[in-house]
Design a protein around this motif. Sequence first.
Motif, PDB file in Angstrom:
ATOM      1  N   UNK A   1      -0.739   7.352   9.086  1.00 25.31           N
ATOM      2  CA  UNK A   1      -0.606   7.061  10.509  1.00 25.31           C
ATOM      3  C   UNK A   1      -1.757   7.667  11.302  1.00 25.31           C
ATOM      4  N   UNK A   2      -2.114   8.905  10.998  1.00 26.66           N
ATOM      5  CA  UNK A   2      -3.228   9.549  11.706  1.00 26.66           C
ATOM      6  C   UNK A   2      -4.532   8.797  11.435  1.00 26.66           C
ATOM      7  N   UNK A   3      -4.758   8.424  10.203  1.00 27.81           N
ATOM      8  CA  UNK A   3      -5.977   7.680   9.871  1.00 27.81           C
ATOM      9  C   UNK A   3      -5.967   6.309  10.550  1.00 27.81           C
ATOM     10  N   UNK A   4      -4.798   5.699  10.709  1.00 27.90           N
ATOM     11  CA  UNK A   4      -4.698   4.413  11.409  1.00 27.90           C
ATOM     12  C   UNK A   4      -5.117   4.556  12.873  1.00 27.90           C
ATOM     13  N   UNK A   5      -4.734   5.661  13.521  1.00 24.04           N
ATOM     14  CA  UNK A   5      -5.148   5.878  14.902  1.00 24.04           C
ATOM     15  C   UNK A   5      -6.663   6.045  15.002  1.00 24.04           C
TER      16      UNK A   5
ATOM     17  N   UNK B   1      -0.593  -3.012  12.589  1.00 22.43           N
ATOM     18  CA  UNK B   1      -0.700  -3.537  11.228  1.00 22.43           C
ATOM     19  C   UNK B   1      -1.204  -2.479  10.245  1.00 22.43           C
ATOM     20  N   UNK B   2      -2.113  -1.628  10.685  1.00 18.03           N
ATOM     21  CA  UNK B   2      -2.586  -0.566   9.791  1.00 18.03           C
ATOM     22  C   UNK B   2      -1.482   0.439   9.498  1.00 18.03           C
ATOM     23  N   UNK B   3      -0.695   0.782  10.492  1.00 24.40           N
ATOM     24  CA  UNK B   3       0.419   1.702  10.253  1.00 24.40           C
ATOM     25  C   UNK B   3       1.417   1.081   9.281  1.00 24.40           C
ATOM     26  N   UNK B   4       1.693  -0.187   9.453  1.00 17.59           N
ATOM     27  CA  UNK B   4       2.616  -0.866   8.527  1.00 17.59           C
ATOM     28  C   UNK B   4       2.036  -0.897   7.118  1.00 17.59           C
ATOM     29  N   UNK B   5       0.746  -1.256   6.998  1.00 19.54           N
ATOM     30  CA  UNK B   5       0.117  -1.303   5.669  1.00 19.54           C
ATOM     31  C   UNK B   5       0.072   0.074   5.015  1.00 19.54           C
ATOM     32  N   UNK B   6      -0.213   1.089   5.792  1.00 22.32           N
ATOM     33  CA  UNK B   6      -0.382   2.425   5.225  1.00 22.32           C
ATOM     34  C   UNK B   6       0.903   3.145   4.896  1.00 22.32           C
ATOM     35  N   UNK B   7       1.971   2.853   5.624  1.00 26.80           N
ATOM     36  CA  UNK B   7       3.207   3.604   5.417  1.00 26.80           C
ATOM     37  C   UNK B   7       4.209   2.900   4.508  1.00 26.80           C
ATOM     38  N   UNK B   8       4.063   1.629   4.303  1.00 23.75           N
ATOM     39  CA  UNK B   8       5.025   0.908   3.456  1.00 23.75           C
ATOM     40  C   UNK B   8       4.778   1.099   1.970  1.00 23.75           C
ATOM     41  N   UNK B   9       3.553   1.326   1.600  1.00 20.63           N
ATOM     42  CA  UNK B   9       3.201   1.462   0.190  1.00 20.63           C
ATOM     43  C   UNK B   9       3.077   2.947  -0.131  1.00 20.63           C
ATOM     44  N   UNK B  10       3.734   3.420  -1.175  1.00 24.77           N
ATOM     45  CA  UNK B  10       3.585   4.834  -1.549  1.00 24.77           C
ATOM     46  C   UNK B  10       2.138   5.158  -1.906  1.00 24.77           C
ATOM     47  N   UNK B  11       1.789   6.429  -1.768  1.00 25.26           N
ATOM     48  CA  UNK B  11       0.412   6.866  -1.959  1.00 25.26           C
ATOM     49  C   UNK B  11      -0.170   6.533  -3.311  1.00 25.26           C
ATOM     50  N   UNK B  12       0.606   6.686  -4.366  1.00 18.65           N
ATOM     51  CA  UNK B  12       0.061   6.424  -5.706  1.00 18.65           C
ATOM     52  C   UNK B  12      -0.139   4.932  -5.975  1.00 18.65           C
ATOM     53  N   UNK B  13       0.436   4.067  -5.137  1.00 20.69           N
ATOM     54  CA  UNK B  13       0.286   2.617  -5.323  1.00 20.69           C
ATOM     55  C   UNK B  13      -0.661   1.990  -4.304  1.00 20.69           C
ATOM     56  N   UNK B  14      -1.323   2.821  -3.496  1.00 23.97           N
ATOM     57  CA  UNK B  14      -2.286   2.298  -2.522  1.00 23.97           C
ATOM     58  C   UNK B  14      -3.446   1.658  -3.269  1.00 23.97           C
ATOM     59  N   UNK B  15      -3.906   0.523  -2.769  1.00 29.34           N
ATOM     60  CA  UNK B  15      -5.045  -0.155  -3.381  1.00 29.34           C
ATOM     61  C   UNK B  15      -5.826  -0.900  -2.315  1.00 29.34           C
ATOM     62  N   UNK B  16      -7.018  -1.274  -2.667  1.00 28.59           N
ATOM     63  CA  UNK B  16      -7.862  -2.059  -1.786  1.00 28.59           C
ATOM     64  C   UNK B  16      -7.419  -3.508  -1.872  1.00 28.59           C
ATOM     65  N   UNK B  17      -7.011  -4.088  -0.748  1.00 30.03           N
ATOM     66  CA  UNK B  17      -6.478  -5.440  -0.734  1.00 30.03           C
ATOM     67  C   UNK B  17      -7.243  -6.301   0.273  1.00 30.03           C
TER      68      UNK B  17
END
Length: 163
Positions: free
Chosen positions: A9-13, A63-79
Amino acid sequence: MRDERAYATVVAFFAAGLYAALLIAAFGLISLAAETDVVTDPAVGPLVGPTMVIAATLMLLVLLIVLGTRVPGERQKLSPGAALGVGVACYAVFIAAGGIAGAFGDPRDPLHYLLFALAQLLRWPAITAGILAFLVTLLYQLVLVGRFRQRGRPRWPWERDEE
């Protein structure tokens, strides 16, 4: 999990702030290069341009907050597909906000917002808003992937336990 969401969330801001700054700079350069104004219709009023930028920035932030918070950290990927979707959404919101704000600028003509919005479809400012949203979203995803893969804060060489 809570720390991952807070970080995303902070990075999204910060990414939304970067997006707004890049939009303003790009609009200035486009205006100078094309020798035209960003909002060419004087009947819509002086607040249409800032309204369009604010609306696109808020859409990107959500949209960035939704993208960043819905996926757990270990499953984050470049999409790139998700980034393209964010770019198209910001492009559409940029145009729609301009049309709605344009209708408020000239309320005597009920179709003025539609004509103003249609005029924005293929103009460089609207296209730039979509392209920059795409690029900022990719950078946001790259930051999240890099952060969550390293598991914690960056460490100096003398802090690592390699023995």
